[in-house]
Design a protein around this motif. Structure first.
Motif, PDB file in Angstrom:
ATOM      1  N   PRO A 107       0.390  -0.917   8.719  1.00  0.00           N
ATOM      2  CA  PRO A 107      -0.353   0.016   8.284  1.00  0.00           C
ATOM      3  C   PRO A 107      -0.463   1.287   7.951  1.00  0.00           C
ATOM      4  O   PRO A 107       0.548   1.492   9.102  1.00  0.00           O
ATOM      5  CB  PRO A 107      -1.440  -0.141  10.026  1.00  0.00           C
ATOM      6  N   CYS A 108      -0.663   2.258   7.048  1.00  0.00           N
ATOM      7  CA  CYS A 108      -0.687   3.117   6.133  1.00  0.00           C
ATOM      8  C   CYS A 108      -1.367   4.255   6.926  1.00  0.00           C
ATOM      9  O   CYS A 108      -2.628   4.204   7.507  1.00  0.00           O
ATOM     10  CB  CYS A 108      -0.555   2.755   4.782  1.00  0.00           C
ATOM     11  N   LEU A 109      -1.083   5.418   6.808  1.00  0.00           N
ATOM     12  CA  LEU A 109      -2.042   7.062   6.491  1.00  0.00           C
ATOM     13  C   LEU A 109      -3.163   6.882   5.665  1.00  0.00           C
ATOM     14  O   LEU A 109      -3.142   5.937   4.549  1.00  0.00           O
ATOM     15  CB  LEU A 109      -1.649   7.641   6.916  1.00  0.00           C
ATOM     16  N   PHE A 110      -5.109   6.609   6.038  1.00  0.00           N
ATOM     17  CA  PHE A 110      -5.466   7.266   4.824  1.00  0.00           C
ATOM     18  C   PHE A 110      -5.216   7.922   4.278  1.00  0.00           C
ATOM     19  O   PHE A 110      -5.683   8.170   2.908  1.00  0.00           O
ATOM     20  CB  PHE A 110      -7.106   7.305   5.856  1.00  0.00           C
ATOM     21  N   ASN A 111      -4.075   9.198   4.125  1.00  0.00           N
ATOM     22  CA  ASN A 111      -3.820   9.757   3.155  1.00  0.00           C
ATOM     23  C   ASN A 111      -3.009   9.308   1.779  1.00  0.00           C
ATOM     24  O   ASN A 111      -2.776   9.756   0.609  1.00  0.00           O
ATOM     25  CB  ASN A 111      -3.166  11.036   3.201  1.00  0.00           C
ATOM     26  N   GLN A 112      -2.598   8.112   1.844  1.00  0.00           N
ATOM     27  CA  GLN A 112      -1.332   7.230   1.216  1.00  0.00           C
ATOM     28  C   GLN A 112      -2.722   6.563   0.340  1.00  0.00           C
ATOM     29  O   GLN A 112      -2.578   5.314  -0.236  1.00  0.00           O
ATOM     30  CB  GLN A 112      -1.057   6.432   1.598  1.00  0.00           C
ATOM     31  N   SER A 113      -3.670   7.435  -0.421  1.00  0.00           N
ATOM     32  CA  SER A 113      -4.079   6.139  -1.341  1.00  0.00           C
ATOM     33  C   SER A 113      -3.561   5.517  -2.426  1.00  0.00           C
ATOM     34  O   SER A 113      -4.285   5.301  -3.132  1.00  0.00           O
ATOM     35  CB  SER A 113      -5.358   7.794  -2.159  1.00  0.00           C
ATOM     36  N   GLU A 114      -2.307   5.920  -3.340  1.00  0.00           N
ATOM     37  CA  GLU A 114      -1.979   5.519  -3.909  1.00  0.00           C
ATOM     38  C   GLU A 114      -1.674   3.513  -3.662  1.00  0.00           C
ATOM     39  O   GLU A 114      -2.236   3.044  -4.304  1.00  0.00           O
ATOM     40  CB  GLU A 114      -1.181   4.846  -4.475  1.00  0.00           C
ATOM     41  N   LEU A 115      -1.219   3.360  -2.312  1.00  0.00           N
ATOM     42  CA  LEU A 115      -1.119   2.107  -1.896  1.00  0.00           C
ATOM     43  C   LEU A 115      -1.953   1.659  -1.351  1.00  0.00           C
ATOM     44  O   LEU A 115      -2.329   0.489  -1.462  1.00  0.00           O
ATOM     45  CB  LEU A 115      -0.378   2.206  -0.305  1.00  0.00           C
ATOM     46  N   ILE A 116      -3.277   2.214  -0.776  1.00  0.00           N
ATOM     47  CA  ILE A 116      -4.125   2.176  -0.440  1.00  0.00           C
ATOM     48  C   ILE A 116      -5.598   0.779  -1.760  1.00  0.00           C
ATOM     49  O   ILE A 116      -5.957   0.402  -1.380  1.00  0.00           O
ATOM     50  CB  ILE A 116      -5.377   2.493   0.585  1.00  0.00           C
ATOM     51  N   GLU A 117      -5.363   2.057  -2.600  1.00  0.00           N
ATOM     52  CA  GLU A 117      -5.396   1.081  -3.543  1.00  0.00           C
ATOM     53  C   GLU A 117      -4.640  -0.187  -4.483  1.00  0.00           C
ATOM     54  O   GLU A 117      -6.210  -0.679  -4.426  1.00  0.00           O
ATOM     55  CB  GLU A 117      -5.485   2.026  -5.431  1.00  0.00           C
ATOM     56  N   GLU A 118      -3.922  -0.046  -4.619  1.00  0.00           N
ATOM     57  CA  GLU A 118      -3.338  -1.079  -4.543  1.00  0.00           C
ATOM     58  C   GLU A 118      -3.973  -2.393  -3.523  1.00  0.00           C
ATOM     59  O   GLU A 118      -2.996  -2.823  -4.216  1.00  0.00           O
ATOM     60  CB  GLU A 118      -1.304  -0.967  -4.801  1.00  0.00           C
ATOM     61  N   ARG A 119      -3.535  -2.062  -2.260  1.00  0.00           N
ATOM     62  CA  ARG A 119      -3.930  -3.153  -1.513  1.00  0.00           C
ATOM     63  C   ARG A 119      -5.059  -3.462  -1.714  1.00  0.00           C
ATOM     64  O   ARG A 119      -4.790  -5.149  -1.375  1.00  0.00           O
ATOM     65  CB  ARG A 119      -3.390  -2.645  -0.602  1.00  0.00           C
ATOM     66  N   SER A 120      -5.887  -2.876  -1.952  1.00  0.00           N
ATOM     67  CA  SER A 120      -7.010  -3.239  -2.239  1.00  0.00           C
ATOM     68  C   SER A 120      -7.576  -4.629  -2.901  1.00  0.00           C
ATOM     69  O   SER A 120      -7.826  -5.234  -3.316  1.00  0.00           O
ATOM     70  CB  SER A 120      -8.115  -1.904  -2.139  1.00  0.00           C
ATOM     71  N   LYS A 121      -6.916  -3.697  -4.293  1.00  0.00           N
ATOM     72  CA  LYS A 121      -6.997  -4.427  -5.468  1.00  0.00           C
ATOM     73  C   LYS A 121      -5.862  -5.863  -5.406  1.00  0.00           C
ATOM     74  O   LYS A 121      -6.779  -7.037  -6.190  1.00  0.00           O
ATOM     75  CB  LYS A 121      -5.583  -4.572  -7.459  1.00  0.00           C
ATOM     76  N   ARG A 122      -5.514  -6.230  -4.890  1.00  0.00           N
ATOM     77  CA  ARG A 122      -5.297  -7.788  -4.160  1.00  0.00           C
ATOM     78  C   ARG A 122      -5.624  -7.923  -2.687  1.00  0.00           C
ATOM     79  O   ARG A 122      -4.837  -9.178  -2.202  1.00  0.00           O
ATOM     80  CB  ARG A 122      -3.374  -7.056  -3.939  1.00  0.00           C
ATOM     81  N   GLY A 123      -6.540  -7.773  -2.284  1.00  0.00           N
ATOM     82  CA  GLY A 123      -6.936  -8.285  -1.040  1.00  0.00           C
ATOM     83  C   GLY A 123      -6.162  -7.951   0.647  1.00  0.00           C
ATOM     84  O   GLY A 123      -6.450  -8.753   0.992  1.00  0.00           O
ATOM     85  N   VAL A 124      -5.278  -7.222   0.183  1.00  0.00           N
ATOM     86  CA  VAL A 124      -4.731  -6.877   1.800  1.00  0.00           C
ATOM     87  C   VAL A 124      -5.158  -6.472   2.421  1.00  0.00           C
ATOM     88  O   VAL A 124      -5.160  -7.125   3.641  1.00  0.00           O
ATOM     89  CB  VAL A 124      -3.243  -6.205   1.170  1.00  0.00           C
ATOM     90  N   TYR A 125      -6.522  -5.988   2.147  1.00  0.00           N
ATOM     91  CA  TYR A 125      -6.616  -5.925   3.898  1.00  0.00           C
ATOM     92  C   TYR A 125      -8.109  -6.812   4.186  1.00  0.00           C
ATOM     93  O   TYR A 125      -8.843  -5.985   4.944  1.00  0.00           O
ATOM     94  CB  TYR A 125      -7.995  -4.141   3.277  1.00  0.00           C
ATOM     95  N   ASN A 126      -8.227  -7.799   3.846  1.00  0.00           N
ATOM     96  CA  ASN A 126      -8.623  -8.833   4.517  1.00  0.00           C
ATOM     97  C   ASN A 126      -8.338  -9.032   5.103  1.00  0.00           C
ATOM     98  O   ASN A 126      -8.759 -10.217   6.118  1.00  0.00           O
ATOM     99  CB  ASN A 126      -9.539  -9.851   3.085  1.00  0.00           C
ATOM    100  N   HIS A 127      -6.760  -8.947   5.710  1.00  0.00           N
ATOM    101  CA  HIS A 127      -5.758  -8.937   7.090  1.00  0.00           C
ATOM    102  C   HIS A 127      -5.709  -7.892   8.141  1.00  0.00           C
ATOM    103  O   HIS A 127      -5.867  -7.195   7.692  1.00  0.00           O
ATOM    104  CB  HIS A 127      -4.557  -9.639   6.612  1.00  0.00           C
TER     105      HIS A 127
END
Length: 183
Positions: A107-127
């Motif tokens: 799990p990352c921090l909310f200020n790691q916007s680039e990682l959040i964006e990249e993970r969102s594109k790939r559906g990582v946050y569905n897990h």
């Protein structure tokens, strides 16, 4: 199916390892004055949750991703905790509560916007996020957000019960070193 194993392993892990946790808390109290570290992290569906760890950095250290921290921020005892991976032990509470899995993307921090964006594109946050996974045992950390998101997505797409146990065993036996800290 992994939720059953997550629950059982975290429950019995806490039950068996509480004496170790207590000793680490006492040493941590003398080391930093506050042995438990709590931090808001990005969880499943990008919901926030509070992650628990043993404190490894000085108490007034800024909340930054580990790869942005430097060695001066880490206490002497914290260095030992990081190398031995014992700083992760309180996360068994997160797993028991269902905020995390034993295996999943860190799990990352909310200020790691680039990682959040990249993970969102790939559906990582569905897990659920996890304590360990493919990236961790291959020493891929949050300093390379695109690569990390790709490996996280690959792991989640191909995760089987056998790989779940493989990643746990690899972590317990010392493979991977976690996020790197600047010298």
């Amino acid at each position: 199916m992994t939720r059953v194993f997550d629950f059982l392993f975290s429950f019995f892990g806490i039950l068996l390892l509480w004496p170790v946790g207590l000793i680490l808390c006492i040493i941590g109290l003398f080391d930093s004055g506050s042995p438990i570290f709590k931090q808001e992290r990005v969880g499943k569906y990008k919901r926030s949750f509070i992650l628990y760890k043993f404190r490894t950095m000085h108490i007034h250290t800024a909340s930054v991703a580990t790869h942005l921290a430097n060695q001066n921020m880490v206490t002497r005892f914290g260095s030992f905790l990081r190398k031995s991976k014992l700083d992760e032990l309180p996360q068994l509470l997160n797993v028991l509560r269902g905020d995390m899995s034993l295996v999943g993307p860190r799990p990352c921090l909310f200020n790691q916007s680039e990682l959040i964006e990249e993970r969102s594109k790939r559906g990582v946050y569905n897990h659920l996020p996890g304590i360990t996974g493919l990236a961790q045992i291959n020493e891929i950390d949050m300093s390379t957000p695109v690569k990390l998101a790709e490996v996280d997505a690959e792991m989640l797409h191909n995760l089987t019960l056998g790989k779940y146990f493989k990643y746990i065993l690899a972590t317990v036996t010392g493979k991977g070193s976690g996020d790197r800290i600047q010298a």
